[in-house]
Design a protein around this motif. Structure first.
Motif, PDB file in Angstrom:
ATOM      1  N   ILE A  12      -6.737  -1.392  -4.702  1.00 34.92           N
ATOM      2  CA  ILE A  12      -6.144  -0.136  -5.164  1.00 34.92           C
ATOM      3  C   ILE A  12      -7.189   0.977  -5.178  1.00 34.92           C
ATOM      4  CG2 ILE A  12      -5.019   0.991  -7.119  1.00 34.92           C
ATOM      5  CD1 ILE A  12      -3.806  -1.700  -7.846  1.00 34.92           C
ATOM      6  N   LEU A  13      -8.382   0.645  -5.685  1.00 35.16           N
ATOM      7  CA  LEU A  13      -9.450   1.655  -5.723  1.00 35.16           C
ATOM      8  C   LEU A  13      -9.875   2.060  -4.322  1.00 35.16           C
ATOM      9  CD1 LEU A  13     -11.632   0.212  -8.634  1.00 35.16           C
ATOM     10  CD2 LEU A  13     -10.043   2.133  -8.719  1.00 35.16           C
ATOM     11  N   GLU A  14      -9.855   1.133  -3.386  1.00 34.74           N
ATOM     12  CA  GLU A  14     -10.201   1.482  -2.005  1.00 34.74           C
ATOM     13  C   GLU A  14      -9.170   2.437  -1.402  1.00 34.74           C
ATOM     14  OE1 GLU A  14     -10.611  -2.274  -0.109  1.00 34.74           O
ATOM     15  OE2 GLU A  14     -12.712  -2.527  -0.672  1.00 34.74           O
ATOM     16  N   ALA A  15      -7.906   2.256  -1.767  1.00 34.84           N
ATOM     17  CA  ALA A  15      -6.877   3.202  -1.293  1.00 34.84           C
ATOM     18  C   ALA A  15      -7.137   4.600  -1.849  1.00 34.84           C
ATOM     19  CB  ALA A  15      -5.491   2.709  -1.697  1.00 34.84           C
ATOM     20  N   ASP A  16      -7.514   4.681  -3.111  1.00 33.53           N
ATOM     21  CA  ASP A  16      -7.860   5.977  -3.694  1.00 33.53           C
ATOM     22  C   ASP A  16      -9.060   6.583  -2.991  1.00 33.53           C
ATOM     23  OD1 ASP A  16      -5.799   5.726  -5.470  1.00 33.53           O
ATOM     24  OD2 ASP A  16      -7.051   4.970  -7.126  1.00 33.53           O
ATOM     25  N   ARG A  17     -10.027   5.733  -2.647  1.00 30.35           N
ATOM     26  CA  ARG A  17     -11.211   6.243  -1.942  1.00 30.35           C
ATOM     27  C   ARG A  17     -10.837   6.794  -0.578  1.00 30.35           C
ATOM     28  NH1 ARG A  17     -14.667   1.748   0.479  1.00 30.35           N
ATOM     29  NH2 ARG A  17     -12.753   1.808   1.722  1.00 30.35           N
ATOM     30  N   ASP A  18      -9.963   6.080   0.133  1.00 32.24           N
ATOM     31  CA  ASP A  18      -9.556   6.549   1.461  1.00 32.24           C
ATOM     32  C   ASP A  18      -8.840   7.901   1.354  1.00 32.24           C
ATOM     33  OD1 ASP A  18     -10.622   4.236   2.440  1.00 32.24           O
ATOM     34  OD2 ASP A  18      -8.705   3.174   2.586  1.00 32.24           O
ATOM     35  N   SER A  19      -8.003   8.021   0.317  1.00 27.83           N
ATOM     36  CA  SER A  19      -7.306   9.306   0.122  1.00 27.83           C
ATOM     37  C   SER A  19      -8.306  10.414  -0.194  1.00 27.83           C
ATOM     38  CB  SER A  19      -6.294   9.165  -1.009  1.00 27.83           C
ATOM     39  OG  SER A  19      -5.671  10.408  -1.294  1.00 27.83           O
ATOM     40  N   ALA A  20      -9.321  10.084  -1.007  1.00 26.41           N
ATOM     41  CA  ALA A  20     -10.328  11.086  -1.341  1.00 26.41           C
ATOM     42  C   ALA A  20     -11.153  11.462  -0.118  1.00 26.41           C
ATOM     43  CB  ALA A  20     -11.224  10.554  -2.451  1.00 26.41           C
ATOM     44  N   GLU A  21     -11.432  10.496   0.747  1.00 29.88           N
ATOM     45  CA  GLU A  21     -12.174  10.806   1.970  1.00 29.88           C
ATOM     46  C   GLU A  21     -11.371  11.744   2.868  1.00 29.88           C
ATOM     47  OE1 GLU A  21     -13.037   7.047   3.670  1.00 29.88           O
ATOM     48  OE2 GLU A  21     -14.885   6.755   2.528  1.00 29.88           O
TER      49      GLU A  21
END
Length: 326
Positions: free
Chosen positions: A110-119
């Motif tokens: 889930i946190l990786e999905a948030d990171r991808d969105s932030a990128e």
């Protein structure tokens, strides 16, 4: 006249013989000894689990060496528990190894999905900033539009950094928690293996030292309750001489003092070391009553013989008083 003289000579001779006997008899009379007997302290060996006696390796009165297997309680149930505990230990070790390999937990996904969105947002903000800089240089955008684009990019970059830190913390923290939990399961499983193995060993006790089997309480095929003695063993190092010393002589008998004794059918030159002197007097025990000693106060003394294997518990002994030479 000759007859009275003869009578006088005879009486004088008898008097001389009586005097000689009074003077010389103590030298030939056997010196007194302290009475006692051989005693043995028993060890009662049992199993920690109830079961049927499947094997009995000793018999009453038999001498055994240290480490001799004495009996066996049916081991099937305990053996299966050992196998189960061993399997649980292998499974726990496999889980601990997987935890150290770093499997990705669901929260990290889930946190990786948030990171991808932030990128993605940071990339768009960077593109918008570059466009605003070009338009400001060309005079199309006002300076305030550039400031707005720069602030939007900085916000997106901060969000991206925060998302990356959250992933690092989650991966490190959860992995360490998983490793600690897995190690705890391994330790618990190992303790269970040790416990079940120890129980299995108690089903077949060994003689802790050389000695003599005093009693066998259960025979092969009989059911023995848990912690109920199956065999009684008298170890050689728990055989001792117990004797009784009159109160007038007990002061000379102290722990560590060497004494000599004899018994019927025993070899010559037996010796022992005093290990205990009772602090309280008692009347002579009934088993060693005699007309001369039954009214005396005595002190009980115990001594460890040099070789208890040669002595049979219950055998009467005579202990030479200290200072006597034999």
């Amino acid at each position: 006249m000759k007859r009275p003289l003869l009578v006088v000579l005879v009486l004088a001779g008898i008097a001389l013989l009586l005097l000689a006997w009074r003077l010389l008899a103590p030298q030939f009379r056997e010196a007194p000894t302290w009475s006692g007997y051989i005693e043995g302290e028993s060890l009662y060996l049992s199993a920690a689990t109830s079961g049927r006696v499947t094997d009995l390796a000793v018999r009453r009165g038999q001498r055994v060496a240290a480490g001799t297997r004495l009996f066996l309680i049916e081991p099937d149930q305990q053996a299966s528990q050992v196998q189960q505990a061993t399997a649980e230990l292998e499974a726990a070790r496999a889980q601990a190894e997987d935890a150290r390999l770093g499997q990705r937990p669901p929260e990290v996904a889930i946190l990786e999905a948030d990171r991808d969105s932030a990128e993605a947002a940071a990339r768009e903000a960077r593109i918008a900033l570059n466009r605003a800089e070009q338009l400001v240089r060309r005079g199309i955008y006002a300076r305030v539009r550039l400031d707005e684009a720069r602030a939007a990019y900085q916000s997106a970059a901060s969000r991206l950094d925060a998302a990356r830190r959250r992933i690092e913390v989650a991966q490190l923290g959860q992995r360490q928690d998983q490793i600690r939990a897995a190690d705890a399961r391994v330790a618990s499983a190992a303790a269970r293996v040790s416990e079940t193995g120890a129980r299995l060993r108690t089903l077949s006790p060994i003689a802790p030292s050389a000695g003599r089997i005093e009693e066998v309480f259960y025979q092969r095929g009989e059911w023995a309750a848990a912690n109920q003695p199956v065999v009684a063993l008298i170890p050689d190092d728990r055989v001792f001489v117990r004797f009784f010393v009159p109160e007038v002589a007990v002061a000379a008998y102290r722990p560590g003092t060497r004494i000599r004794f004899r018994c019927d059918g025993c070899p010559d030159g037996l010796a022992a070391t005093i290990s205990y002197v009772s602090p309280r007097p008692e009347f002579t025990p009934p088993i060693i009553y005699s007309r001369e000693s039954r009214d005396r106060l005595v002190f009980m003394v115990e001594a460890r013989p040099d070789n208890g294997a040669r002595l049979v518990p219950g055998l009467p002994v005579d202990v030479y008083p200290l200072g006597e030479r034999r």
